[in-house]
Design a protein around this motif. Structure first.
Motif: not given
Length: 104
Positions: A31-39, A43-52, A65-69, A74-78
């Motif tokens: 996410y650091a490569r794709r979003l502003q630092p404050a986000m 974003a990581a927490q949203d992804a961890l929740t989705a992974i759970h 890794r492909p599943w994780l990516a 998808y969370k980045w697009i959301d």
């Protein structure tokens, strides 16, 4: 990470607790490569929740890794869609104007 997921899916609580700790740095870099630092953290927490929530969809024996990516993507697009909905209607017009205008 994939072995840890398989072990966690098998019912090992210790592996399940370690899994987010191992995934989190990868998500933050993603996410650091794709979003502003404050986000990045949100974003990581949203992804961890989705992974759970979607951990049952990770098939044993398939690459992790492909599943994780895919979930991270998808969370980045959301998040991008949500950002677009919150922009003012005339944002695109304002951005297309030059930042500095000449005085007459």
């Amino acid at each position: 990470m994939g072995d840890l997921m398989v072990t966690a899916q098998g019912g090992n609580g210790g592996a399940y607790r370690r899994l987010p700790q191992q995934i989190d740095p990868w998500l933050r870099r993603f996410y650091a490569r794709r979003l502003q630092p404050a986000m990045v953290e949100d974003a990581a927490q949203d992804a961890l929740t989705a992974i759970h929530a979607k951990r049952h969809t990770n098939a044993w024996g398939r690459p992790f890794r492909p599943w994780l990516a895919a979930i991270a993507r998808y969370k980045w697009i959301d998040r991008l869609r949500a950002m677009k909905r919150t922009l003012p209607a005339n944002w695109a017009r304002r951005r297309s104007r030059p930042a500095i205008t000449k005085r007459r």
